[in-house]
Design a protein around this motif. Sequence first.
Motif: not given
Length: 456
Positions: A227-234
């Motif tokens: 989920l961490l990679e889905h939350m951030v913009d880049a």
Amino acid sequence: MSKFKTKYVCQECGYESAKWMGKCPGCNNWNTMVEEISSKPSNSRHDSIHLSKSTVQPITEIASEQEPRFDTTIQELNRVLGGGLVPGSLVLVGGDPGIGKSTLLLQTSFTLAEQGYKVLYISGEESTKQIKLRADRLDQQTPPSLYVVAENDLELIEQHINEVEPAVAIVDSIQTIFHPGIQSAAGSVAQVREATAHLMRIAKGKGIATFIVGHVTKEGAIAGPRLLEHMVDAVLYFEGERHNTFRILRAVKNRFGSTNEIGIFEMKERGLEEVANPSEIFLAERPVGVAGSTVVASMEGTRPVLVELQALVSPTSFVTPRRMATGVDHQRVAMIMAVLEKRVGLMLQNQDAYVNVAGGVRLDEPAVDLAIAVSLASSFRDHATNQFDVVIGEVGLTGEVRAVSRIEQRVREAHKLGFKRAIIPEKNIRGLEISADIELVGVKTVEEALREVMRG
């Protein structure tokens, strides 16, 4: 006194279970279930992500002006970010330990602070004195608008951000930050998820461009929940090998730009330096007149990069020949070797084969297939290729050479570096207008390409 309830959470994917299991049903990894106390924070606002007070409006009434970006003055970083740092964005930077993530972000802090932007560098791993010593080693003038704090508590970090009111914030690293309202240890799935969500609320609500550093697992993925990679913009990966001075910054997700761009740096005593012309650097030590060496033009985002592909084919002393590949897909190399055996007639079944991309670059596009085939055939026949040839093309299972994209940019880059001839797919020649003085040779099959290269 109420009894605490516990649960078991997978540290890789975040799967929750009421009892311990040796193998996680979510990601199938072993020994990743860790016991945590399941208690909700007293403040319910942490249960969900609220960016701002929402209002419903037609899409035609929404202003679509382009937001101004912060110029980091590091052109390779600007390229990967899509033209600069967007205010209010949340950027995750991952990489192996010691690869240079903190060095890159500290240098970025210097360049932004020198332009007058307030920058807050939050470290959960180093003390402020250690950060100052690292800054002194970079031998750069420390601007007064760069603020540094060593803190792990998320609520105190928010207080520091409210006090300084920076334009850019850097958190190094997210695995060391903890929220006091969550009982689990720092670095756990719950802590990483909540800390990232909290920082995202701050970034979006206050318009602060935020970098967060993430550790990676032994497989090379960002540690923590997916989920961490889905939350951030880049999501930016900093790649490279410790014994190699070159570092590659690659975007695997970017809401404000292309995901195919890369930035190339060289690690030196005074930090990271940009590599303006990577093709020239990668080909600087190329041997001349040696079998198994071929140059290919690969597209990395919008920029063509010329690299050297090396192959070594030798008789095996084992029952099963060895097949090793560095910088290219191992399965792709095996497929190309099968094509060479079936369609060209090269008997490689009793040969060890090693393929390497010089310079530590990783090539993952099919346009390098023909160069791999030429390198393997050149080494097998012990026949050196022409040093002024560049080979481009995708190889199919029937031995055909398929067309590739952006052929004009690839050929122009090859001509700029002094190459005299380009072996390319025949379909790419149709409608191709190149004013440069470089010979174009169109080929339909791998066998035809090998005849042209060996003749040249």
